[in-house]
Design a protein around this motif. Structure first.
Motif, mmCIF file in Angstrom:
data_model
loop_
_atom_site.group_PDB
_atom_site.id
_atom_site.type_symbol
_atom_site.label_atom_id
_atom_site.label_comp_id
_atom_site.label_asym_id
_atom_site.label_seq_id
_atom_site.Cartn_x
_atom_site.Cartn_y
_atom_site.Cartn_z
ATOM 1 N N ILE B 178 0.850 -1.204 0.000
ATOM 2 C CA ILE B 178 0.000 0.000 0.000
ATOM 3 C C ILE B 178 0.879 1.245 0.000
ATOM 4 O O ILE B 178 0.623 2.206 -0.734
ATOM 5 C CB ILE B 178 -0.941 0.001 1.232
ATOM 6 C CG1 ILE B 178 -1.953 -1.146 1.147
ATOM 7 C CG2 ILE B 178 -1.671 1.337 1.346
ATOM 8 C CD1 ILE B 178 -2.748 -1.371 2.432
ATOM 9 N N ASP B 221 -5.635 -5.527 -7.644
ATOM 10 C CA ASP B 221 -6.817 -5.528 -6.793
ATOM 11 C C ASP B 221 -6.574 -4.691 -5.527
ATOM 12 O O ASP B 221 -7.440 -3.925 -5.098
ATOM 13 C CB ASP B 221 -7.136 -6.983 -6.427
ATOM 14 C CG ASP B 221 -8.366 -7.093 -5.556
ATOM 15 O OD1 ASP B 221 -9.437 -6.660 -6.008
ATOM 16 O OD2 ASP B 221 -8.254 -7.587 -4.414
ATOM 17 N N LEU B 222 -5.385 -4.844 -4.943
ATOM 18 C CA LEU B 222 -5.034 -4.058 -3.757
ATOM 19 C C LEU B 222 -5.135 -2.555 -4.050
ATOM 20 O O LEU B 222 -5.672 -1.776 -3.252
ATOM 21 C CB LEU B 222 -3.624 -4.430 -3.295
ATOM 22 C CG LEU B 222 -2.990 -3.631 -2.148
ATOM 23 C CD1 LEU B 222 -2.148 -4.552 -1.255
ATOM 24 C CD2 LEU B 222 -2.103 -2.497 -2.642
ATOM 25 N N ARG B 225 -8.831 -1.596 -4.336
ATOM 26 C CA ARG B 225 -9.504 -1.648 -3.044
ATOM 27 C C ARG B 225 -9.051 -0.505 -2.147
ATOM 28 O O ARG B 225 -9.837 0.079 -1.418
ATOM 29 C CB ARG B 225 -9.189 -2.969 -2.324
ATOM 30 C CG ARG B 225 -9.993 -4.142 -2.817
ATOM 31 C CD ARG B 225 -9.465 -5.412 -2.163
ATOM 32 N NE ARG B 225 -10.069 -6.599 -2.713
ATOM 33 C CZ ARG B 225 -11.094 -7.240 -2.144
ATOM 34 N NH1 ARG B 225 -11.613 -6.809 -1.014
ATOM 35 N NH2 ARG B 225 -11.592 -8.317 -2.707
ATOM 36 N N TRP B 226 -7.762 -0.197 -2.202
ATOM 37 C CA TRP B 226 -7.238 0.870 -1.348
ATOM 38 C C TRP B 226 -7.815 2.221 -1.766
ATOM 39 O O TRP B 226 -8.237 3.023 -0.935
ATOM 40 C CB TRP B 226 -5.710 0.866 -1.403
ATOM 41 C CG TRP B 226 -5.087 1.889 -0.512
ATOM 42 C CD1 TRP B 226 -4.367 2.970 -0.898
ATOM 43 C CD2 TRP B 226 -5.118 1.920 0.922
ATOM 44 N NE1 TRP B 226 -3.948 3.671 0.208
ATOM 45 C CE2 TRP B 226 -4.398 3.054 1.331
ATOM 46 C CE3 TRP B 226 -5.699 1.103 1.887
ATOM 47 C CZ2 TRP B 226 -4.241 3.389 2.671
ATOM 48 C CZ3 TRP B 226 -5.546 1.436 3.230
ATOM 49 C CH2 TRP B 226 -4.824 2.569 3.595
ATOM 50 N N SER B 227 -7.867 2.448 -3.071
ATOM 51 C CA SER B 227 -8.472 3.689 -3.566
ATOM 52 C C SER B 227 -9.923 3.791 -3.126
ATOM 53 O O SER B 227 -10.378 4.828 -2.636
ATOM 54 C CB SER B 227 -8.421 3.741 -5.095
ATOM 55 O OG SER B 227 -7.199 4.267 -5.528
ATOM 56 N N ALA B 229 -11.366 2.275 -0.660
ATOM 57 C CA ALA B 229 -11.466 2.403 0.797
ATOM 58 C C ALA B 229 -11.166 3.830 1.240
ATOM 59 O O ALA B 229 -11.814 4.367 2.133
ATOM 60 C CB ALA B 229 -10.524 1.417 1.482
ATOM 61 N N LEU B 230 -10.179 4.471 0.595
ATOM 62 C CA LEU B 230 -9.865 5.859 0.951
ATOM 63 C C LEU B 230 -11.039 6.769 0.614
ATOM 64 O O LEU B 230 -11.388 7.663 1.386
ATOM 65 C CB LEU B 230 -8.624 6.345 0.202
ATOM 66 C CG LEU B 230 -7.261 5.830 0.655
ATOM 67 C CD1 LEU B 230 -6.162 6.673 0.027
ATOM 68 C CD2 LEU B 230 -7.126 5.857 2.164
ATOM 69 N N ARG B 232 -14.177 5.902 0.401
ATOM 70 C CA ARG B 232 -15.236 5.620 1.362
ATOM 71 C C ARG B 232 -14.883 6.229 2.720
ATOM 72 O O ARG B 232 -15.732 6.824 3.380
ATOM 73 C CB ARG B 232 -15.418 4.107 1.487
ATOM 74 C CG ARG B 232 -16.840 3.692 1.781
ATOM 75 C CD ARG B 232 -17.045 2.194 1.616
ATOM 76 N NE ARG B 232 -15.913 1.432 2.098
ATOM 77 C CZ ARG B 232 -15.164 0.636 1.324
ATOM 78 N NH1 ARG B 232 -15.411 0.533 0.041
ATOM 79 N NH2 ARG B 232 -14.156 -0.046 1.866
ATOM 80 N N ALA B 233 -13.621 6.094 3.111
ATOM 81 C CA ALA B 233 -13.203 6.585 4.431
ATOM 82 C C ALA B 233 -13.442 8.083 4.550
ATOM 83 O O ALA B 233 -13.967 8.571 5.552
ATOM 84 C CB ALA B 233 -11.740 6.255 4.669
ATOM 85 N N HIS B 234 -13.088 8.840 3.513
ATOM 86 C CA HIS B 234 -13.270 10.283 3.676
ATOM 87 C C HIS B 234 -14.728 10.666 3.525
ATOM 88 O O HIS B 234 -15.178 11.635 4.122
ATOM 89 C CB HIS B 234 -12.319 11.078 2.773
ATOM 90 C CG HIS B 234 -12.777 11.310 1.384
ATOM 91 N ND1 HIS B 234 -13.699 12.265 1.057
ATOM 92 C CD2 HIS B 234 -12.436 10.701 0.239
ATOM 93 C CE1 HIS B 234 -13.904 12.240 -0.252
ATOM 94 N NE2 HIS B 234 -13.151 11.298 -0.763
ATOM 95 N N MET B 235 -15.488 9.848 2.765
ATOM 96 C CA MET B 235 -16.916 10.160 2.673
ATOM 97 C C MET B 235 -17.651 9.820 3.967
ATOM 98 O O MET B 235 -18.653 10.453 4.298
ATOM 99 C CB MET B 235 -17.523 9.442 1.470
ATOM 100 C CG MET B 235 -17.101 10.130 0.164
ATOM 101 S SD MET B 235 -17.957 9.566 -1.306
ATOM 102 C CE MET B 235 -17.271 7.929 -1.515
ATOM 103 N N ASP B 236 -17.155 8.836 4.699
ATOM 104 C CA ASP B 236 -17.799 8.446 5.957
ATOM 105 C C ASP B 236 -17.572 9.460 7.079
ATOM 106 O O ASP B 236 -18.278 9.436 8.084
ATOM 107 C CB ASP B 236 -17.271 7.083 6.427
ATOM 108 C CG ASP B 236 -17.874 5.946 5.622
ATOM 109 O OD1 ASP B 236 -18.796 6.217 4.815
ATOM 110 O OD2 ASP B 236 -17.417 4.795 5.775
ATOM 111 N N ILE B 237 -16.586 10.304 6.925
ATOM 112 C CA ILE B 237 -16.349 11.315 7.959
ATOM 113 C C ILE B 237 -17.395 12.416 7.811
ATOM 114 O O ILE B 237 -17.649 12.869 6.694
ATOM 115 C CB ILE B 237 -14.914 11.875 7.833
ATOM 116 C CG1 ILE B 237 -13.896 10.774 8.156
ATOM 117 C CG2 ILE B 237 -14.717 13.083 8.741
ATOM 118 C CD1 ILE B 237 -12.451 11.176 7.957
#
Lengths: 247, 247
Positions: B178, B221-222, B225-227, B229-230, B232-237
């Protein structure tokens, strides 16, 4: 050290800056790096600076007090367009370099120096520029709507991935704060408090002009959530499949 | 440019390196930067290099072919401990600097040069060192179990957050990948394919010694998925709560 990021989107402009200055590791202080020049309803400028503090303070003073031009003494707020304003800053920087910068360099102090300059003049286009030591500058565009100065690398991956010209302006502020958080975690020369402005296109008044102090609940929560999300994100990725393959 | 990361944990060692070299932007090539020195069952070394290619290749050749010491010609694999091996590399580096490095610098080419050196000798402790141009070196410890060379900033935030001495070794490889992905995305001078080794403590054989080619499904794939997840992570804040506060 310093980290400032500006994001210029369809909806408007965000500029975020830290406040830590350091001469070596043992002389750390807090100085505002994000400066606002405002003629309410007419001209709204934000200027963020990275580099030698004496040099930037001297430039800021001249931009406010006035600079001798062929047409008489002019301030930054006298300039009629964003482009002319950026050119004016460039002139002031070049003049300061001649009068002080060379001496600073001769004294053995590095004069890395960059600025973010953004804003809007009534009935004109909103602009965001990254200005260099020679007084030259580049402009943010829809393809690359963000510009950074100072310690830019730690906070760039999230910007590369998350910023689009069409995104919500509040979301852009959030991404800028995440980018700042990554930088603060990895570089001691970048620190709280943080200053930011948010300016909606054609609103002709700053939406926000705010300082985030250490311990401020939202930013604290953002840091915790982001850390937790990163941990979760890398744990959610399956383990590498590379088995024992010999040589 | 180059990016290499080494992680030395309770369970063992991972070293990951890219393969892109560039002389300017218009002369890009692929060269292995992660090198293995192996005396099966006895000595297992991994050496990753960043910096001037001619200089590093010359050092690698001497480490394999032998270096004239007071006790006769010695190779890297002749060294009895990891510490002595690192000292030996340091000697070779200093010698190469005298014989070639100074001339390279006089020709106007910068000689930034660092290495990661890690591995294990049978019945001795596993070690990971970061070596500098003067032949000096630091050692990874449980407090800071990872070391980086080359373009290290983009990939540091995830390491700072995710790496612990007690973590699973496969997980450490994932985190290293990553970290590499963040660097590849942000710096053109770092690129595929990737080489890595994985060495379990006391196993005395490389678990893995693998090249990841462009398009390799797991790494592809990594990255996806990492993109995701990032994002999603910033949208979840939650959105920033700073309302219109005037000045």
């Amino acid at each position: 050290m310093t980290y400032c990021v500006g994001i210029c989107l369809q909806q408007g402009l965000v500029v975020l800056a830290d406040t830590r200055t350091n001469a070596g590791l043992d002389n750390i202080a807090t100085f505002r790096k994000l400066h606002v020049f405002e003629q309410p309803g007419e001209k709204l400028f934000a200027l963020a600076t990275a580099g030698n503090l004496a040099f930037t303070q001297s430039i800021l003073a001249v931009l406010r007090e006035g600079f001798e031009t062929a047409e008489g003494t002019r301030t930054l707020l006298d300039q009629p367009t964003m482009f002319r304003a950026a050119q004016f800053i460039g002139e002031v920087v070049r003049h300061a370099y001649q009068s002080e910068g060379i001496a600073i360099e001769q004294a053995g102090t590095s004069l890395d120096f960059t600025m973010l300059f953004g804003g809007q003049i009534k009935n004109q286009a909103m602009k965001l520029y990254l200005m260099y030591r020679a007084g030259n500058f580049i402009e943010a565009t829809p393809d690359t709507p963000y510009l950074q100065i100072g310690e830019h690398k730690y906070g760039k991956p999230i910007l590369d991935r998350a910023v689009t010209y069409e995104m919500d302006l509040n979301d852009a502020l959030k991404v800028a704060l995440i980018s700042m958080d990554s930088t603060i975690r990895s570089n001691l020369g970048v620190g709280m408090p943080l200053d930011f402005i948010m300016l909606r296109r054609d609103a002709m008044a700053f939406d926000l002009k705010t300082r985030i102090e250490p311990g401020e609940p939202y930013f604290h929560d953002l840091r915790e959530r982001w850390s937790a999300a990163l941990r979760r994100a890398h744990m959610d990725i399956p383990a590498p499949p590379y088995g024992r393959q010999g040589s």
